[in-house]
Enzyme design. Structure first.
Site, PDB file in Angstrom:
ATOM      1  N   ASP A  37     -20.959 -10.145   9.047  1.00 39.86           N
ATOM      2  CA  ASP A  37     -20.366  -9.100   9.899  1.00 39.86           C
ATOM      3  C   ASP A  37     -19.594  -8.069   9.070  1.00 39.86           C
ATOM      4  O   ASP A  37     -19.084  -8.379   7.996  1.00 39.86           O
ATOM      5  CB  ASP A  37     -19.428  -9.778  10.916  1.00 39.86           C
ATOM      6  CG  ASP A  37     -19.111  -8.863  12.092  1.00 39.86           C
ATOM      7  OD1 ASP A  37     -19.832  -7.857  12.285  1.00 39.86           O
ATOM      8  OD2 ASP A  37     -18.145  -9.145  12.819  1.00 39.86           O
ATOM      9  N   ASN A  56     -27.242  -7.936  20.352  1.00 36.22           N
ATOM     10  CA  ASN A  56     -27.321  -6.721  19.534  1.00 36.22           C
ATOM     11  C   ASN A  56     -28.355  -5.712  20.053  1.00 36.22           C
ATOM     12  O   ASN A  56     -28.334  -4.538  19.667  1.00 36.22           O
ATOM     13  CB  ASN A  56     -27.602  -7.054  18.059  1.00 36.22           C
ATOM     14  CG  ASN A  56     -26.419  -7.660  17.330  1.00 36.22           C
ATOM     15  OD1 ASN A  56     -26.577  -8.470  16.413  1.00 36.22           O
ATOM     16  ND2 ASN A  56     -25.202  -7.300  17.699  1.00 36.22           N
TER      17      ASN A  56
END
Ligand code: IPE
Ligand code: IPE
Ligand code: MG
Length: 248
Positions: free
Chosen positions: A22, A70
């Protein structure tokens, strides 16, 4: 029930490391760049971390590359991520073959663009007999989706009388998960300072050691990986037992 066999983490490296990669977007933003530049740099880091994991003696490395949530990002970013994925697979295929690393995915990959699905399937097939390490990419992956699909598979088996509801155990459910056949992660790393699992390996990480670092993924390299492994080696894994029981 998990067995406390690996409680002395200091004796051995983690067999399975899972990473939530991330911080690509923030890395790019802080440099005045477009988010995709962060994803590009992130893809380069994957290559370094695969090599680092191998050198540390880690057999299974599982990387969260694209979550089932996502898809809700702007279309341009999703498209760019898919192109990056296709080119990264193509670029790294010779490395997997040369080093006899098995390539695998978890997540519902049929929903990915066909060019990605094709290159994934080819590399999975080419490397399926390799045994010197396993690299798994979590693509269109989410634990809630995974468990839902697993339960559907079990219900179909029950309907076909292959299993009765009374026979269902954690073991039978585990075998329906995308991770069937893989050991649970010993160490789960998340970069970028966020402290959440974001739908990643929620059942499999029940007894994983968690490691959070503020470093953004595009800056996470060999040294950072080593630091996480060293910290893991200092942890005591108790699996519900007392520290005194473990000493015996
Ligand atoms: C992780 O980086 C990569 C993917 C989720 C594909 P992010 O894109 O989430 O980066 P941040 O969290 O916005 O900085
Ligand atoms: C998790 O990161 C997914 C990947 C790293 C691929 P996100 O950036 O999507 O997670 P949230 O939205 O911060 O929880
Ligand atoms: Mg993020």
């Amino acid at each position: 029930m998990p067995k406390p066999k690996d409680n002395k983490s200091s004796q051995c490296p983690p067999k399975h490391v899972a990473i939530i990669m991330d911080g690509n977007g923030r890395w790019a933003k802080e440099r005045g760049k477009a988010r995709i530049q962060g994803h590009r740099q992130g893809a380069r880091q994957i290559e370094e971390v695969i090599r680092a994991a191998r050198d540390e003696g880690v057999k299974y490395l599982t990387l969260y590359a694209f979550s089932s949530e996502n898809w809700n990002r702007p279309k341009a970013e999703v498209d760019a991520l898919m192109s990056l994925l296709a080119s990264a697979i193509k670029k790294n295929a010779p490395y997997f073959v040369k080093n006899r690393i098995r390539f695998n995915t978890i997540g519902y990959i049929s929903a990915l663009p066909s060019k990605c699905v094709e290159s994934i399937k080819n590399l999975v097939e080419t490397t399926k007999e390799y045994d010197s390490g396993v690299l798994t990419l979590a693509l269109n992956y989410g634990s809630r989706d995974e468990i839902t699909r697993a339960i559907k598979k079990l219900l179909i088996k029950a309907k076909d009388s292959e299993i009765s509801p009374e026979q269902i155990t954690w073991n039978s459910l585990e075998q329906m998960l995308d991770t069937a056949g893989m050991p649970d992660p010993d160490l789960l790393i998340r970069t970028s300072g966020e402290m959440r699992l974001s739908n990643y390996l929620m059942l499999q990480s029940a007894y994983s050691e968690l490691y959070f670092t503020k470093t953004y993924w595009p800056d996470f390299g060999r040294d950072e990986f080593h630091k996480a492994v060293m910290e893991y080696k200092c942890r005591e894994r108790r699996y519900g037992l007392t520290a005194d029981q473990l000493k015996k």
